[in-house]
Scaffold this active site. Structure first.
Site, PDB file in Angstrom:
ATOM      1  N   SER A  24       0.863  -1.182   0.000  1.00 58.32           N
ATOM      2  CA  SER A  24       0.000   0.000   0.000  1.00 58.32           C
ATOM      3  C   SER A  24       0.893   1.224   0.000  1.00 58.32           C
ATOM      4  CB  SER A  24      -0.850  -0.001   1.277  1.00 58.32           C
ATOM      5  OG  SER A  24      -1.419   1.274   1.505  1.00 58.32           O
ATOM      6  N   TYR A  80      -2.498  -1.366  10.374  1.00 60.08           N
ATOM      7  CA  TYR A  80      -2.376  -1.540   8.918  1.00 60.08           C
ATOM      8  C   TYR A  80      -1.050  -0.938   8.424  1.00 60.08           C
ATOM      9  CZ  TYR A  80      -3.799  -1.262   3.974  1.00 60.08           C
ATOM     10  OH  TYR A  80      -3.880  -1.385   2.599  1.00 60.08           O
TER      11      TYR A  80
HETATM   12  C1  BGC Z   1      -6.182   1.648   2.513  1.00 63.98           C
HETATM   13  C2  BGC Z   1      -7.411   2.500   2.347  1.00 63.98           C
HETATM   14  C3  BGC Z   1      -7.040   3.957   2.048  1.00 63.98           C
HETATM   15  C4  BGC Z   1      -6.039   4.015   0.923  1.00 63.98           C
HETATM   16  C5  BGC Z   1      -5.559   5.441   0.618  1.00 63.98           C
HETATM   17  C6  BGC Z   1      -5.284   1.841   1.323  1.00 63.98           C
HETATM   18  O1  BGC Z   1      -4.136   1.067   1.472  1.00 63.98           O
HETATM   19  O2  BGC Z   1      -6.572   0.295   2.610  1.00 63.98           O
HETATM   20  O3  BGC Z   1      -8.195   2.427   3.519  1.00 63.98           O
HETATM   21  O4  BGC Z   1      -8.194   4.692   1.694  1.00 63.98           O
HETATM   22  O5  BGC Z   1      -4.927   3.210   1.210  1.00 63.98           O
HETATM   23  O6  BGC Z   1      -5.149   6.157   1.760  1.00 63.98           O
END
Ligand code: BGC
Length: 255
Positions: A143, A156
């Protein structure tokens, strides 16, 4: 077709980004092991779609946060297709909890589904690839938040920060075996993980306006990058992350 004859495992393959990856790899000719956790019907439906694209697929139920389940997933992959060329560590969850109120249960859940699964998925894939010879590709679906703080989503961010170093360290360690390890860092994508934001017009507008391209990504826009990273064209990419975020990291703080 770029991936004819290759075998791929996609964890969390029955929904969201994982589902789009399954379809794109199949479109490129790969045979796919679709790992799912809770939705056998969705996996079955997807198996049919893969067959419609001319590839083979099996759905395998496994809780990838448990190493025994991961081992069984690999055994079934090798039993069915004889080898594993592409491992996509995609399964992921978030709790949207802050550092002040995250419970031990939430912490363990996020870290084990997102990071422990990717660590042991990488280990098992590398063992299999070394055994069969000829190298391989390990693709970690990370991410933008492997690098970019998202207040209110702390476990996360920790898990993706760990995945960042997993990609880099495993990439270096496995390079002599020609096993390439690459991270994919999506921004905001139209998947169930973002359903609360997508249902709330004000929140969605705020998110869209923070993205230079002005909109969330479609899962297919992540999957096409994954298919490229699995292909011969990406033979010199390892130990790094490719961000596919519409420019969001250069904009305002995480939403
Ligand atoms: C997350 C989302 C978030 C996005 C942008 C992703 O990795 O799971 O919750 O909206 O990143 O910030």
């Amino acid at each position: 077709m770029n991936l004819k004859g290759k075998v791929a495992i996609v964890t969390g393959g029955s929904s969201g980004i994982g589902l789009a990856i399954v379809l794109e790899l199949a479109r490129q000719g790969a045979n796919i092991v679709i790992n799912y956790h809770t939705h056998p019907k969705a996996a079955e439906e997807l198996e049919k779609q893969v067959r419609g694209l001319g590839s083979h697929a099996i759905g395998v139920q496994a809780d990838v946060s448990q190493i025994d389940d991961l081992r069984a997933l690999f055994s079934q992959a090798v039993e069915s297709f004889g080898r594993v060329d592409i491992m996509v560590n995609n399964a992921g969850v978030e709790t949207r909890s802050s550092i002040l109120d995250t419970t031990e249960e939430q912490y363990d859940k996020v870290l084990s589904i997102n990071l422990k699964s990717a660590f042991f998925g990488t280990q098992l894939a590398a063992q299999q690839m070394i055994k069969q010879g000829g190298g391989g590709r390990i693709i970690n679906i990370s991410s933008v938040h492997e690098d970019w703080p998202m207040p209110g989503n702390t476990p996360y961010c920790l898990s993706k920060g760990g995945m960042r170093m997993l990609t880099r360290t495993a990439g270096v360690e496995l390079a002599p075996h020609n096993i390439l390890v690459v991270g994919v860092g999506p921004g905001a994508v139209e998947t169930p993980i973002n359903s609360a934001t997508m249902k709330e017009p004000a929140l969605l507008k705020k998110l869209d306006s923070a993205i230079p391209l002005g909109r969330m990504a479609k899962p297919e826009e992540i999957a096409s990058l994954v298919a490229f990273l699995a292909s011969d064209g990406a033979s010199y990419l390892t130990a790094t992350t490719v961000f596919v975020d519409g420019g969001i990291m250069q904009g305002s703080p995480g939403l």
